[in-house]
Structure formats: C-alpha cells, structure tokens
Design an enzyme around this catalytic site. Structure first.
Site, PDB file in Angstrom:
ATOM      1  N   LYS A 195      17.036  -4.649  35.093  1.00  0.00           N
ATOM      2  CA  LYS A 195      18.428  -4.797  35.492  1.00  0.00           C
ATOM      3  C   LYS A 195      18.530  -4.556  36.986  1.00  0.00           C
ATOM      4  O   LYS A 195      18.246  -3.455  37.462  1.00  0.00           O
ATOM      5  CB  LYS A 195      19.308  -3.810  34.730  1.00  0.00           C
ATOM      6  CG  LYS A 195      20.771  -3.898  35.095  1.00  0.00           C
ATOM      7  CD  LYS A 195      21.629  -3.034  34.198  1.00  0.00           C
ATOM      8  CE  LYS A 195      23.084  -3.106  34.598  1.00  0.00           C
ATOM      9  NZ  LYS A 195      23.914  -2.228  33.776  1.00  0.00           N
ATOM     10  N   LYS A 248      18.409  -9.210  33.773  1.00  0.00           N
ATOM     11  CA  LYS A 248      19.818  -9.326  34.128  1.00  0.00           C
ATOM     12  C   LYS A 248      20.012  -9.108  35.610  1.00  0.00           C
ATOM     13  O   LYS A 248      19.433  -8.151  36.126  1.00  0.00           O
ATOM     14  CB  LYS A 248      20.590  -8.265  33.329  1.00  0.00           C
ATOM     15  CG  LYS A 248      22.029  -8.111  33.677  1.00  0.00           C
ATOM     16  CD  LYS A 248      22.595  -6.930  32.947  1.00  0.00           C
ATOM     17  CE  LYS A 248      24.031  -6.749  33.398  1.00  0.00           C
ATOM     18  NZ  LYS A 248      24.621  -5.583  32.834  1.00  0.00           N
TER      19      LYS A 248
END
Ligand code: PBG
Length: 324
Positions: A195, A248
């Site tokens: 992330k 992400k």
C-alpha cells in the site's frame, strides 16, 4: 517469416475474430465493491467527489447489496463511519458498531455475497491515523492488539474475509493468531500488503471521514518510488499467514502488480482507488472522455497486469455494461 506472410491485421478484421483471440476477458467474477456504512436509518448521502458512491445506514447497505448480488458481483468490502472517535479507535471494536451491524444484516438477508471488511483505525481515531499515536509518532506494536481485536469482532459478526489496510508491521500475524485462538481459522486474510502513500486516496478520505488531522502517512505507507520493497512486503505478509495479497493504488502501480504476479502464486488483488474513480467521473461529466470506454480499458489493463481481483467503485457500472 514476416510480411507479407505475417499479417497481424488478419485477426483484427471482425469483432468475432477479435473476441476469439482476446487474451484478457474482463469479467465481474473478480470484482469487489467498496461500501461506506454510517449510523442511522434511511441515510443515503452521496459523496461529493465520488458520484454514485454513498455513505449509507445499515438498512440502505442491505438494499444496495441485493443490487450488487443481482449484478453478478461476488463480494463487497465495508468501511465504517462510526458514531464516535477517540485516540485508540475503540468504536471499531464494538459488537454494535456500524460495520459489525452491517455484516450481520447482510448475512441475515441471506445474500450469497462475500463480506470483506477493511481492518484499520483511521476511520475510528480522532487524530485520523491508522495506529495509536504518542508524541507525534504512530506506534506499531501497541496498535497490533487493537487491529486483531477489530478483526475478531468482524469475524464474530460473520465476515468471510478481513482485509488489514493499516500497514503496521506484524499485523497479519497478530490477526491470524487471535482469529485462530477463537476458532475462526476459516476466516481468510486479504492483506493490503503493498500500500503506497498516495495522493489518489483523497476522495476516500472525504467518503470515510478519515484524513489525518496532522502529518501524513509516510512513516507507515510505502514510498511510491519503491518496487523491490513491494516484493518484501508481500513475502512478509505471506509468511505471517495472509491468504491473498493486494497492491494499492492500481493505475500508477501496474508494474508492481505484474512483478508480484510473477513472484507469488496466491490470489492477487488490486485496488482501483477513489482518486482513480473520481478522475474518470469528473472528466466524463465534462464530456472530455467516453466514460464506458475508458473505464473498461482501465479495468482490462489492471486485469492484464495480473490482478485476479479488482476492488473498484466502477463495479456496478461495469457489470451493467458487460450484461448488455
Ligand atoms: C485506510 C484505507 C484507505 C483506503 C482504503 N483503506 C485510505 C488511506 O490509507 O488513507 C483508500 C481507498 C480509496 O482511496 O479508495 N483505512
């Protein structure tokens, strides 16, 4: 052998031919639809920067879940807007919390949808950070127990999969241990393993009311410039017991999706995040792009890069387009 024997255009002549030889077939089978649960009854408030996305009370969430299921989308991921916030995100653990009640209601409605929950503190802390803060620092180890307890409360409410998004080190292991200790060995973990600290989360922070009140998330989310580190994060989460991993955001990180896909064999997700969605919607509203064409191209690209699952706010639109 080359031209004139080789003519790649031969296989592009008609839609039937193109369809026959298509390498990536976009389907809704790997879609996960994100939803925002808020307190109250009959609440359905559109998020300004995310047209078509709503903050909704549990009753409305169940209604939209019926629609999501009927469109052939297999899963939702829930984010909570709690009634109250405090320094340690206590409201994220309550049996009567918004997310816990939403899980129960979706399950009680006998839908076959998979219910995934986002496990994090930022929506529940008054300072808006994803962990406990002391002297301006986001503390790692004291946060783990709270995250694990939150995941356990989701499992108790009936969640099928928990998805930690906080980026604390060791959280996957802490969650797995606590879940197993309470006989939830069948609840799976989808780790937000990779992330990045991204500007593309802007609209989400409006949707989830989760912007940090001071500072930023650079001390725990990844530096956008790093690729090798992504492989390390994935390896650590798998060692700790993650069943599936996620990259992400998606669009500026297609190379990372591809690199992870080539190195591990577990199911791989990609989060087509709020800012990516908002840009498409805004440009389409201005008439600057063809929304359907651009959206299908984006999602095909994410799947082509190697994602088995795509978390996307476009899921319902795409499901409708693919049906017709
Ligand atoms: C953190 C979380 C975030 C998103 C999902 N989980 C925001 C953040 O890290 O600030 C972003 C999703 C999106 O932008 O669509 N709980």
């Amino acid at each position: 052998m080359s031209f004139p024997i080789q003519r790649p255009r031969r296989l592009r002549r008609t839609e039937a031919l193109r369809g026959l030889v298509r390498e990536t077939r976009l389907t809704t089978a790997g879609f996960i639809y994100p939803m925002f649960v808020c307190p109250g009854m009959n609440v359905r408030k559109e998020v300004g920067s995310m047209p078509g996305v709503y903050q909704q009370s549990v009753d409305q969430i169940v209604e939209e879940c019926r629609e999501v299921e009927s469109l052939g989308i297999p899963a939702v991921i829930l984010f909570g807007l709690p009634e109250s916030k405090d320094p340690r995100g206590a409201s994220s653990l309550a049996k009567t919390g918004v997310v816990q009640r939403a899980i129960e209601a979706i399950k009680a409605a006998k839908l076959s949808l998979l219910v995934i929950t986002d496990v994090c503190l930022c929506e529940y802390t008054d300072h808006g950070h994803c962990g406990v803060v002391e002297h301006g620092e986001v503390l790692n180890d004291p946060t783990l127990e709270i995250l694990a307890q939150q995941a356990l409360s989701h499992a108790r409410a009936g969640a099928d999969i928990v998805a930690p998004s906080d980026m604390m080190d060791g959280r996957v292991g802490a969650i797995r241990t606590l879940l197993d200790g309470h006989k939830f060995e069948n609840v799976a973990i989808l780790a937000y393993a990779v992330k990045y600290c991204s500007g593309f989360y802007g609209p989400f922070r409006e949707a989830a009311d989760s912007a940090p009140k001071s500072g930023d998330r650079r001390s725990y989310q990844m530096d956008p410039a790093n690729a090798r580190e992504a492989i390390k994060e994935v390896a650590l989460d798998l060692e700790e017991g993650a069943d599936m991993v996620m990259v992400k955001p998606a669009l500026p990180y297609l190379d990372i999706i591809r690199a992870v896909r080539e190195r591990v064999d577990v199911p791989l997700g990609a989060y087509n995040v709020s800012g990516e969605y908002a840009m498409v919607k805004a440009a389409a509203q201005k008439g600057w792009i063809d929304e359907k064409r651009v959206t299908l191209e984006i999602l095909t690209g994410i799947q082509r890069a190697g994602a088995d699952m795509i978390l996307t706010y476009h899921a319902k639109d795409v499901a409708r387009w693919l049906k017709n």
